[in-house]
Design a protein around this motif. Structure first.
Motif, PDB file in Angstrom:
ATOM      1  N   LYS A 102      30.991  28.562  56.433  1.00  0.00           N
ATOM      2  CA  LYS A 102      30.327  29.311  57.500  1.00  0.00           C
ATOM      3  C   LYS A 102      30.646  30.804  57.491  1.00  0.00           C
ATOM      4  CE  LYS A 102      30.660  25.218  60.370  1.00  0.00           C
ATOM      5  NZ  LYS A 102      31.232  24.630  61.562  1.00  0.00           N
ATOM      6  N   VAL A 103      31.470  31.273  56.544  1.00  0.00           N
ATOM      7  CA  VAL A 103      31.852  32.682  56.539  1.00  0.00           C
ATOM      8  C   VAL A 103      31.324  33.370  55.280  1.00  0.00           C
ATOM      9  CG1 VAL A 103      33.930  32.267  57.923  1.00  0.00           C
ATOM     10  CG2 VAL A 103      34.093  32.293  55.447  1.00  0.00           C
ATOM     11  N   THR A 104      31.236  34.681  55.351  1.00  0.00           N
ATOM     12  CA  THR A 104      30.790  35.469  54.202  1.00  0.00           C
ATOM     13  C   THR A 104      31.953  35.683  53.229  1.00  0.00           C
ATOM     14  OG1 THR A 104      31.367  37.568  55.246  1.00  0.00           O
ATOM     15  CG2 THR A 104      29.141  36.713  55.662  1.00  0.00           C
ATOM     16  N   PRO A 105      31.662  35.984  51.973  1.00  0.00           N
ATOM     17  CA  PRO A 105      32.740  36.279  51.020  1.00  0.00           C
ATOM     18  C   PRO A 105      33.607  37.465  51.461  1.00  0.00           C
ATOM     19  CG  PRO A 105      30.727  35.840  49.829  1.00  0.00           C
ATOM     20  CD  PRO A 105      30.363  35.893  51.287  1.00  0.00           C
ATOM     21  N   GLU A 106      32.998  38.452  52.091  1.00  0.00           N
ATOM     22  CA  GLU A 106      33.766  39.611  52.571  1.00  0.00           C
ATOM     23  C   GLU A 106      34.760  39.200  53.646  1.00  0.00           C
ATOM     24  OE1 GLU A 106      30.352  39.522  52.487  1.00  0.00           O
ATOM     25  OE2 GLU A 106      30.114  40.687  50.651  1.00  0.00           O
ATOM     26  N   GLU A 110      38.951  39.237  53.689  1.00  0.00           N
ATOM     27  CA  GLU A 110      39.778  39.747  54.794  1.00  0.00           C
ATOM     28  C   GLU A 110      40.795  38.694  55.241  1.00  0.00           C
ATOM     29  OE1 GLU A 110      39.201  40.753  59.501  1.00  0.00           O
ATOM     30  OE2 GLU A 110      37.510  41.135  58.168  1.00  0.00           O
ATOM     31  N   LEU A 111      40.357  37.449  55.334  1.00  0.00           N
ATOM     32  CA  LEU A 111      41.268  36.366  55.714  1.00  0.00           C
ATOM     33  C   LEU A 111      42.361  36.160  54.666  1.00  0.00           C
ATOM     34  CD1 LEU A 111      38.691  33.782  57.045  1.00  0.00           C
ATOM     35  CD2 LEU A 111      40.340  35.073  58.403  1.00  0.00           C
ATOM     36  N   LEU A 112      41.978  36.251  53.394  1.00  0.00           N
ATOM     37  CA  LEU A 112      42.959  36.106  52.318  1.00  0.00           C
ATOM     38  C   LEU A 112      44.024  37.191  52.412  1.00  0.00           C
ATOM     39  CD1 LEU A 112      43.854  34.676  49.717  1.00  0.00           C
ATOM     40  CD2 LEU A 112      42.347  36.227  48.459  1.00  0.00           C
ATOM     41  N   ALA A 132      37.762  31.280  45.465  1.00  0.00           N
ATOM     42  CA  ALA A 132      36.446  30.797  45.037  1.00  0.00           C
ATOM     43  C   ALA A 132      35.361  31.273  45.999  1.00  0.00           C
ATOM     44  CB  ALA A 132      36.446  29.274  44.954  1.00  0.00           C
ATOM     45  N   LYS A 133      35.665  31.268  47.275  1.00  0.00           N
ATOM     46  CA  LYS A 133      34.694  31.754  48.256  1.00  0.00           C
ATOM     47  C   LYS A 133      34.448  33.248  48.062  1.00  0.00           C
ATOM     48  CE  LYS A 133      32.085  31.698  51.913  1.00  0.00           C
ATOM     49  NZ  LYS A 133      30.885  30.901  52.052  1.00  0.00           N
ATOM     50  N   LEU A 135      34.957  35.109  45.233  1.00  0.00           N
ATOM     51  CA  LEU A 135      34.348  35.434  43.945  1.00  0.00           C
ATOM     52  C   LEU A 135      32.948  34.856  43.768  1.00  0.00           C
ATOM     53  CD1 LEU A 135      37.396  35.031  41.534  1.00  0.00           C
ATOM     54  CD2 LEU A 135      36.431  37.131  42.476  1.00  0.00           C
ATOM     55  N   TYR A 136      32.764  33.615  44.186  1.00  0.00           N
ATOM     56  CA  TYR A 136      31.513  32.929  43.913  1.00  0.00           C
ATOM     57  C   TYR A 136      30.631  32.743  45.139  1.00  0.00           C
ATOM     58  CZ  TYR A 136      34.443  31.869  39.917  1.00  0.00           C
ATOM     59  OH  TYR A 136      35.289  31.968  38.856  1.00  0.00           O
ATOM     60  N   GLY A 137      31.153  33.062  46.307  1.00  0.00           N
ATOM     61  CA  GLY A 137      30.377  32.929  47.525  1.00  0.00           C
ATOM     62  C   GLY A 137      30.219  31.510  48.015  1.00  0.00           C
ATOM     63  N   ARG A 138      30.936  30.594  47.435  1.00  0.00           N
ATOM     64  CA  ARG A 138      30.849  29.195  47.864  1.00  0.00           C
ATOM     65  C   ARG A 138      32.156  28.489  47.572  1.00  0.00           C
ATOM     66  NH1 ARG A 138      30.191  26.594  42.966  1.00  0.00           N
ATOM     67  NH2 ARG A 138      29.228  27.854  41.377  1.00  0.00           N
ATOM     68  N   TYR A 139      32.335  27.406  48.238  1.00  0.00           N
ATOM     69  CA  TYR A 139      33.435  26.498  47.901  1.00  0.00           C
ATOM     70  C   TYR A 139      32.905  25.104  47.912  1.00  0.00           C
ATOM     71  CZ  TYR A 139      37.470  23.646  47.762  1.00  0.00           C
ATOM     72  OH  TYR A 139      38.363  22.703  47.383  1.00  0.00           O
TER      73      TYR A 139
END
Length: 139
Positions: A102-106, A110-112, A132-133, A135-139
């Motif tokens: 449900k979150v964007t890669p950006e 920030e969370l990382l 993975a989220k 770099l690839y926008g998905r998990y």
């Protein structure tokens, strides 16, 4: 009861509450609920209690109770920074996977950063999921 449900307690011969319950972090009512969940009782709890119960189940090494509580958190479909950070800190990978969708890669980046600077990431699997989220926008 703990010996029956968790291999962690097989070698314990004491019945002392102080020796069985680590660091006295588990309140008696949480202990009772964790044992009921470990025995298959389906309990509907509020999100606050679910988070507290996760902590209690993990400290007691009751993995089946931890999995059930994590499933309930997933069913409730939470979506905010507090729940994501909680999932990261307590190694709730299935719950985190649902939240990361449900979150964007950006935002994941920030969370990382927050998690790494705060020192709350305990698992390499959690790091891999967030990367993975990012770099690839998905998990």
């Amino acid at each position: 009861i703990l010996i029956h449900n968790c291999p962690h307690y097989y070698n314990h011969t004491t019945e002392s509450y102080a020796e069985l319950i680590p660091d006295h972090v588990v309140r008696f009512n949480y202990l009772e609920l964790c044992l009921q969940i470990a025995h298959g009782v389906q309990i509907d709890l509020s999100p606050y209690y679910l988070l507290e119960m996760t902590r209690a189940a993990q400290s007691l090494s009751l993995t089946n109770a931890t999995y059930f509580i994590e499933k309930q958190l997933i069913w409730n479909e939470h979506n905010n920074k507090t729940y994501i950070m909680y999932a990261i800190e307590h190694d709730l990978s299935r719950f985190l996977a649902v939240l990361l969708k449900k979150v964007t890669p950006e935002y994941a980046l920030e969370l990382l950063r927050l998690a790494l600077y705060g020192g709350i990431i305990n698992s390499s699997e959690i790091k891999k999921m967030i990367v993975a989220k990012v770099l690839y926008g998905r998990y």
